[in-house]
Design a protein around this motif. Structure first.
Motif, PDB file in Angstrom:
ATOM      1  N   THR A 146       0.822  -1.218   0.000  1.00  0.00           N
ATOM      2  CA  THR A 146       0.000   0.000   0.000  1.00  0.00           C
ATOM      3  C   THR A 146       0.853   1.263   0.000  1.00  0.00           C
ATOM      4  OG1 THR A 146      -0.157  -0.148   2.427  1.00  0.00           O
ATOM      5  CG2 THR A 146      -1.965  -1.086   1.139  1.00  0.00           C
ATOM      6  N   PHE A 149       1.854   2.335  -3.648  1.00  0.00           N
ATOM      7  CA  PHE A 149       0.900   2.923  -4.578  1.00  0.00           C
ATOM      8  C   PHE A 149       0.154   4.066  -3.904  1.00  0.00           C
ATOM      9  CE2 PHE A 149       1.454  -1.486  -5.858  1.00  0.00           C
ATOM     10  CZ  PHE A 149       1.707  -1.359  -7.215  1.00  0.00           C
ATOM     11  N   GLU A 153      -4.390   4.858  -7.362  1.00  0.00           N
ATOM     12  CA  GLU A 153      -3.922   3.697  -8.144  1.00  0.00           C
ATOM     13  C   GLU A 153      -4.570   2.410  -7.608  1.00  0.00           C
ATOM     14  OE1 GLU A 153       0.501   4.443  -9.662  1.00  0.00           O
ATOM     15  OE2 GLU A 153       0.366   4.607  -7.468  1.00  0.00           O
ATOM     16  N   ARG A 154      -5.888   2.427  -7.571  1.00  0.00           N
ATOM     17  CA  ARG A 154      -6.608   1.312  -6.958  1.00  0.00           C
ATOM     18  C   ARG A 154      -6.444   0.008  -7.730  1.00  0.00           C
ATOM     19  NH1 ARG A 154     -12.361   3.965  -4.883  1.00  0.00           N
ATOM     20  NH2 ARG A 154     -11.414   5.511  -3.475  1.00  0.00           N
ATOM     21  N   LEU A 157      -3.090  -1.382  -7.139  1.00  0.00           N
ATOM     22  CA  LEU A 157      -2.988  -1.882  -5.765  1.00  0.00           C
ATOM     23  C   LEU A 157      -3.655  -3.240  -5.621  1.00  0.00           C
ATOM     24  CD1 LEU A 157      -2.318  -1.541  -2.780  1.00  0.00           C
ATOM     25  CD2 LEU A 157      -4.444  -0.249  -2.512  1.00  0.00           C
ATOM     26  N   VAL A 225      -5.580  -1.898   4.212  1.00  0.00           N
ATOM     27  CA  VAL A 225      -5.825  -0.803   3.263  1.00  0.00           C
ATOM     28  C   VAL A 225      -6.765   0.227   3.879  1.00  0.00           C
ATOM     29  CG1 VAL A 225      -6.912  -0.211   1.058  1.00  0.00           C
ATOM     30  CG2 VAL A 225      -5.360  -2.172   1.203  1.00  0.00           C
TER      31      VAL A 225
END
Length: 241
Positions: A146, A149, A153-154, A157, A225
């Motif tokens: 995590t 990124f 930038e899902r 990730l 996250v």
């Protein structure tokens, strides 16, 4: 956080050591030349299998089938092939089981049945300690991903977490196999596990363990996250004020 994790890991390992020592079985003679097809003598007494303690006692004694394996491993007949090796192992095992049945007034078939049973408490502790270590490592790995990124930038990730999860589970399966075998060797005091290795929960329930490990990793990833996002939002709020 780091100190807390290390402290909990130390406590978990100490607990595992205590359980292994409390569940440890008599070991055969270390010197192969001194090995005999026999088990330590004890005063004969009938066992009542409706009692937990007596069932545990019979299960522990029946586990000395590993002594028959160790005895066959140093037998000269082993050099003659798998057939003679299996014969001397089975003959020794039959002799040991007869002695156990006579000592405790129990049918030989019952002794053989208990030889295939596992110590549930021991297995549960071994798996739980490994599971705890796995969760800690997964949490740290997801944290590293995590941080790599940014928040927008899902897709990258999610892809990275999936890739890392598969790699982690693959390594965990290999390490867990050695972990469970090592714990069993310590318990029986004998590295000659032979086919008994296949009775370990790690071998019997491997597909379920793999699926569970993947699910746990993704759950840990979701928690990590979310935690990272909350902390990032709090940091931005402090900066504004």
């Amino acid at each position: 956080m780091g100190r807390t994790v290390r402290a909990v890991v130390a406590v978990a390992l100490m607990f595992l050591i205590v359980v292994i020592l409390s569940k440890r079985l008599p070991a055969p003679a270390a010197n192969g030349q001194a090995r005999r097809c026999e088990i330590p003598a004890e005063p004969p007494r009938p066992l009542h299998l409706d009692r937990f303690a007596d069932r545990a006692h019979l299960r522990a004694e029946a586990a000395t089938e590993s002594w028959a394996i160790a005895y066959a491993d140093v037998s000269p007949l082993r050099q003659q092939g798998a057939g003679p090796y299996a014969d001397v192992r089975d003959q020794c095992m039959a002799m040991l089981f007869v002695r156990i049945s006579q000592s405790h007034a129990i049918d030989v078939g019952t002794v053989r049945e208990y030889a295939q049973q596992r110590d549930i408490i021991f297995d549960a502790v071994v798996l739980l300690v490994f599971a705890f270590a796995y969760v800690v490592i997964a949490y740290q790995l997801v944290g590293a991903v995590t941080r790599r990124f940014s928040g927008d930038e899902r897709f990258a990730l999610v892809a990275a977490v999936n890739i890392v999860s598969v790699m982690t589970v693959f390594v965990a399966v290999l390490v867990g196999d050695s972990w469970s075998i090592g714990a069993e060797v310590l318990r029986v005091g004998n590295g000659h596990l032979s086919y008994r290795t296949e009775r370990l929960p790690w071998r019997q329930y491997r597909p379920a363990i793999i699926a569970t490990a993947l699910g746990v990793f993704w759950l840990v990833a979701a928690v990590r996250v979310k935690t990272e996002r909350v902390q990032a939002a709090e940091r931005r709020g402090h900066v504004r004020h």
